[in-house]
Design a protein around this motif. Structure first.
Motif, PDB file in Angstrom:
ATOM      1  N   PRO A  32      34.438 -10.047  -7.028  1.00 49.49           N
ATOM      2  CA  PRO A  32      34.250  -9.717  -5.601  1.00 49.49           C
ATOM      3  C   PRO A  32      33.198 -10.573  -4.907  1.00 49.49           C
ATOM      4  CG  PRO A  32      33.784  -7.775  -6.995  1.00 49.49           C
ATOM      5  CD  PRO A  32      34.144  -8.893  -7.905  1.00 49.49           C
ATOM      6  N   LEU A  33      32.247 -11.119  -5.660  1.00 52.73           N
ATOM      7  CA  LEU A  33      31.212 -11.934  -5.017  1.00 52.73           C
ATOM      8  C   LEU A  33      31.412 -13.424  -5.279  1.00 52.73           C
ATOM      9  CD1 LEU A  33      28.016  -9.767  -5.652  1.00 52.73           C
ATOM     10  CD2 LEU A  33      29.393  -9.935  -3.602  1.00 52.73           C
ATOM     11  N   GLN A  34      32.467 -13.747  -6.033  1.00 51.36           N
ATOM     12  CA  GLN A  34      32.762 -15.152  -6.357  1.00 51.36           C
ATOM     13  C   GLN A  34      31.512 -15.854  -6.895  1.00 51.36           C
ATOM     14  OE1 GLN A  34      36.109 -16.852  -5.550  1.00 51.36           O
ATOM     15  NE2 GLN A  34      36.379 -14.706  -6.083  1.00 51.36           N
ATOM     16  N   ALA A  35      30.891 -15.209  -7.867  1.00 48.45           N
ATOM     17  CA  ALA A  35      29.662 -15.769  -8.439  1.00 48.45           C
ATOM     18  C   ALA A  35      29.606 -15.436  -9.929  1.00 48.45           C
ATOM     19  CB  ALA A  35      28.446 -15.174  -7.739  1.00 48.45           C
ATOM     20  N   TRP A  36      28.843 -16.246 -10.670  1.00 48.67           N
ATOM     21  CA  TRP A  36      28.627 -15.984 -12.094  1.00 48.67           C
ATOM     22  C   TRP A  36      27.335 -15.199 -12.263  1.00 48.67           C
ATOM     23  CZ3 TRP A  36      32.283 -17.717 -15.589  1.00 48.67           C
ATOM     24  CH2 TRP A  36      33.216 -18.639 -15.089  1.00 48.67           C
ATOM     25  N   ALA A  37      27.259 -14.423 -13.347  1.00 48.30           N
ATOM     26  CA  ALA A  37      26.022 -13.681 -13.620  1.00 48.30           C
ATOM     27  C   ALA A  37      25.527 -14.026 -15.016  1.00 48.30           C
ATOM     28  CB  ALA A  37      26.274 -12.181 -13.520  1.00 48.30           C
ATOM     29  N   LEU A  38      24.232 -14.377 -15.117  1.00 43.90           N
ATOM     30  CA  LEU A  38      23.611 -14.617 -16.425  1.00 43.90           C
ATOM     31  C   LEU A  38      22.694 -13.452 -16.740  1.00 43.90           C
ATOM     32  CD1 LEU A  38      22.556 -18.393 -16.122  1.00 43.90           C
ATOM     33  CD2 LEU A  38      24.706 -17.397 -16.967  1.00 43.90           C
ATOM     34  N   SER A  39      22.829 -12.877 -17.933  1.00 41.54           N
ATOM     35  CA  SER A  39      22.086 -11.651 -18.241  1.00 41.54           C
ATOM     36  C   SER A  39      21.155 -11.780 -19.436  1.00 41.54           C
ATOM     37  CB  SER A  39      23.068 -10.506 -18.488  1.00 41.54           C
ATOM     38  OG  SER A  39      24.061 -10.927 -19.413  1.00 41.54           O
ATOM     39  N   ARG A  40      21.326 -12.840 -20.271  1.00 42.72           N
ATOM     40  CA  ARG A  40      20.432 -12.958 -21.429  1.00 42.72           C
ATOM     41  C   ARG A  40      19.146 -13.675 -21.038  1.00 42.72           C
ATOM     42  NH1 ARG A  40      24.316 -14.490 -26.545  1.00 42.72           N
ATOM     43  NH2 ARG A  40      25.449 -12.503 -26.544  1.00 42.72           N
ATOM     44  N   TYR A  41      18.049 -13.244 -21.645  1.00 43.26           N
ATOM     45  CA  TYR A  41      16.759 -13.862 -21.340  1.00 43.26           C
ATOM     46  C   TYR A  41      16.831 -15.379 -21.538  1.00 43.26           C
ATOM     47  CZ  TYR A  41      11.726 -14.661 -21.238  1.00 43.26           C
ATOM     48  OH  TYR A  41      10.473 -15.119 -20.912  1.00 43.26           O
ATOM     49  N   ALA A  42      17.421 -15.820 -22.665  1.00 40.84           N
ATOM     50  CA  ALA A  42      17.433 -17.258 -22.987  1.00 40.84           C
ATOM     51  C   ALA A  42      18.135 -18.053 -21.878  1.00 40.84           C
ATOM     52  CB  ALA A  42      18.128 -17.486 -24.329  1.00 40.84           C
ATOM     53  N   ASP A  43      19.244 -17.525 -21.359  1.00 41.21           N
ATOM     54  CA  ASP A  43      19.998 -18.255 -20.328  1.00 41.21           C
ATOM     55  C   ASP A  43      19.267 -18.240 -18.979  1.00 41.21           C
ATOM     56  OD1 ASP A  43      21.999 -18.950 -22.090  1.00 41.21           O
ATOM     57  OD2 ASP A  43      23.263 -17.212 -21.610  1.00 41.21           O
ATOM     58  N   VAL A  44      18.706 -17.065 -18.608  1.00 43.94           N
ATOM     59  CA  VAL A  44      17.979 -16.965 -17.333  1.00 43.94           C
ATOM     60  C   VAL A  44      16.759 -17.890 -17.384  1.00 43.94           C
ATOM     61  CG1 VAL A  44      16.576 -15.389 -15.917  1.00 43.94           C
ATOM     62  CG2 VAL A  44      18.807 -14.640 -16.791  1.00 43.94           C
ATOM     63  N   ASP A  45      16.059 -17.863 -18.510  1.00 37.61           N
ATOM     64  CA  ASP A  45      14.878 -18.696 -18.688  1.00 37.61           C
ATOM     65  C   ASP A  45      15.260 -20.186 -18.603  1.00 37.61           C
ATOM     66  OD1 ASP A  45      12.064 -18.921 -19.561  1.00 37.61           O
ATOM     67  OD2 ASP A  45      12.932 -19.827 -21.366  1.00 37.61           O
ATOM     68  N   PHE A  46      16.379 -20.547 -19.215  1.00 37.58           N
ATOM     69  CA  PHE A  46      16.844 -21.938 -19.176  1.00 37.58           C
ATOM     70  C   PHE A  46      17.125 -22.359 -17.720  1.00 37.58           C
ATOM     71  CE2 PHE A  46      20.273 -25.076 -19.055  1.00 37.58           C
ATOM     72  CZ  PHE A  46      19.741 -26.080 -19.857  1.00 37.58           C
ATOM     73  N   ALA A  47      17.775 -21.474 -16.970  1.00 38.74           N
ATOM     74  CA  ALA A  47      18.112 -21.805 -15.572  1.00 38.74           C
ATOM     75  C   ALA A  47      16.838 -21.969 -14.736  1.00 38.74           C
ATOM     76  CB  ALA A  47      19.011 -20.720 -14.980  1.00 38.74           C
ATOM     77  N   LEU A  48      15.854 -21.071 -14.956  1.00 40.16           N
ATOM     78  CA  LEU A  48      14.615 -21.158 -14.167  1.00 40.16           C
ATOM     79  C   LEU A  48      13.835 -22.427 -14.511  1.00 40.16           C
ATOM     80  CD1 LEU A  48      13.414 -17.435 -14.420  1.00 40.16           C
ATOM     81  CD2 LEU A  48      14.203 -18.596 -12.344  1.00 40.16           C
ATOM     82  N   ARG A  49      13.917 -22.851 -15.786  1.00 39.83           N
ATOM     83  CA  ARG A  49      13.167 -24.035 -16.216  1.00 39.83           C
ATOM     84  C   ARG A  49      13.860 -25.338 -15.840  1.00 39.83           C
ATOM     85  NH1 ARG A  49       9.299 -23.079 -20.477  1.00 39.83           N
ATOM     86  NH2 ARG A  49       9.315 -20.858 -20.895  1.00 39.83           N
ATOM     87  N   ASN A  50      15.110 -25.264 -15.422  1.00 41.06           N
ATOM     88  CA  ASN A  50      15.864 -26.492 -15.133  1.00 41.06           C
ATOM     89  C   ASN A  50      16.430 -26.490 -13.718  1.00 41.06           C
ATOM     90  OD1 ASN A  50      16.029 -28.144 -17.780  1.00 41.06           O
ATOM     91  ND2 ASN A  50      16.327 -26.012 -18.406  1.00 41.06           N
ATOM     92  N   PRO A  51      15.520 -26.586 -12.717  1.00 35.66           N
ATOM     93  CA  PRO A  51      15.994 -26.520 -11.328  1.00 35.66           C
ATOM     94  C   PRO A  51      16.885 -27.691 -10.940  1.00 35.66           C
ATOM     95  CG  PRO A  51      13.643 -27.029 -11.387  1.00 35.66           C
ATOM     96  CD  PRO A  51      14.053 -26.712 -12.794  1.00 35.66           C
TER      97      PRO A  51
END
Ligand code: HEM
Length: 396
Positions: A32-51
């Motif tokens: 419904p929002l046409q978006a992906w969701a990341l829920s694991r700490y490792a993946d969220v942390d990776f995304a925040l560290r790699n702008p």
């Protein structure tokens, strides 16, 4: 299990959904929002560290849409290097740690006054009497709003904040627009005045901020002043409200804090982790990316589920247990990396002082309502009201 952050069940209690996502669909497509969701700490942390792989975008759209009172100025939250680097260096000068530390006596004073009125009757609403007005009053004073204009300022900023729940009613939308225009006109004059009549406030610090011959423009300062209101108020309100609600729901944890005042800073960190005031951050993918839990194509919208990452047992043992002695240091409630929350030291200061005052300068209290409705937002998590009843005895 379908996860849709807009559904009332998820808004009420997202945590069982997060547990399912982390285990079974760590890279999840929200149709419904046409978006992906990341829920694991490792993946969220990776995304925040790699702008550079997950650039920022869309925060303004997610929160205010066309009700943004400064549409011509990009928000720092939506910016990427090198523009973000330039702006952030300048803005940091208004939020130096020593400036925040110096606020402590004043935050105590404001808290004392608000608590006195909260307790003037045996029952009172924590949100409207303390956790709501505390951050608004502090930021108003930091920005240098004159005492005589505080009421106007609060009315306008509350009006703009109404826009973050994306109202559909045309009368409400008109009110949000009027409030935004009034706030804007007020700040435009204040910024102009601070150029010739400096004060000890953040607007003056921003007007003066210089970095390698670079300065902020008037419209950049205006955009920042309005963002500071929006980014710092509801979030801090919910930090305090979520702390009180979770303590009341878990009396053993409440008793531990009451027995040891030095646990309050750890309590603040644990609430940020366990019931994060900001539940998700939007990002985009600059290229196709392969994560622990799956692949995301280039150019996709991605929601980093901070609230889910902070409950990941791979990172925090017994993550679903609220433990006021845990003092977690690497939760992602304030984000991480280049956009790390500018107001984190201020939010921690306000949270600590408000909770110390409530727990140690007031008589014991209970909540008078069984079911507390959550704010209808996909971004922030907190209760709309938290009615408290104080026992008749004197202070503890
Ligand atoms: C408990 C309270 C708070 C929480 C949970 C919170 C959370 C966050 C988060 C998660 C981000 C990162 C956004 C991203 O990476 O896209 C952020 C950024 C930001 N926050 Fe906070 N915040 C809080 C209080 C405050 C306060 C009190 C202020 C200021 C008065 C503030 C100002 C900002 C600003 C300006 C940014 C953008 C920084 C940048 O883009 O470089 N926040 N906050």
């Amino acid at each position: 299990m379908d996860y849709n952050p807009l559904s009332p069940e998820v808004i009420d209690n997202p945590y069982p959904y997060y547990a399912y996502l982390r285990e079974h669909a760590p890279v999840y497509w929200i149709e419904p929002l046409q978006a992906w969701a990341l829920s694991r700490y490792a993946d969220v942390d990776f995304a925040l560290r790699n702008p550079q792989i997950f650039p920022s975008s869309g925060f303004t759209n997610q929160t205010l849409g066309d009700l943004n009172p400064t549409p011509e100025v990009p928000w720092i939250l939506d910016m990427n290097p090198p523009d973000h680097t330039r702006l952030r260096k300048l803005v940091n000068k208004g939020f130096l740690p020593r400036l925040i530390r110096a606020l402590e006596p004043r935050v105590h004073e404001i808290t004392r006054q608000l608590i006195a009125s909260l307790r003037s009757q045996t029952e009172g609403d924590l949100v409207s009497a303390l956790s709501g007005p505390l951050p608004t009053t502090v930021i108003a004073e930091m920005l240098g709003v004159e005492a005589g204009r505080l009421d106007d300022f609060k009315r306008w900023s509350d009006g703009v904040v109404l826009g973050t729940s994306r109202p559909t009613d045309e009368a409400v939308r008109a009110y949000v627009r009027q409030s935004g225009a009034a706030l804007r006109a007020y700040f435009e004059k204040l910024i102009e005045r601070r150029r010739t009549d400096p004060g000890e406030d953040v607007i003056t610090a921003l007007v003066r901020a210089e970095e390698e011959h670079d300065m902020l423009s008037a419209s950049e300062i205006l955009g920042l002043a309005i963002l500071l209101l929006l980014a710092g108020n509801e979030t801090t309100t919910n930090l305090i409200g979520n702390a009180v609600r979770n303590l009341l729901e878990q009396p053993t944890e409440l008793a531990k804090v009451r027995a040891d005042r030095t646990l309050v800073p750890s309590l603040v960190e644990e609430v940020l982790r366990y019931d994060s005031p900001v539940q998700l951050l939007p990002r985009q993918t600059a290229r196709e990316v392969e994560l622990e839990g799956g692949k995301i194509p280039a150019g996709a919208t991605v929601f980093l589920l901070l609230g889910a990452a902070n409950r990941d047992a791979r990172k925090f043992p017994e993550a679903d247990r609220f433990d006021v002695t845990r003092n977690p240091q690497d939760h992602v409630a304030f984000g991480y990396g280049i956009h790390y929350c500018l107001g984190a030291p201020l939010a921690r200061l306000e949270g600590r002082i408000a909770l110390e005052s409530l727990l140690f300068d007031c008589p014991p209290f209970t909540c008078t309502q069984e079911c507390l409705p959550q704010i209808a937002s996909i971004v922030v998590r907190g209760v709309q009201t938290l009615p408290l009843r104080f026992s008749a005895s004197g202070s503890m």
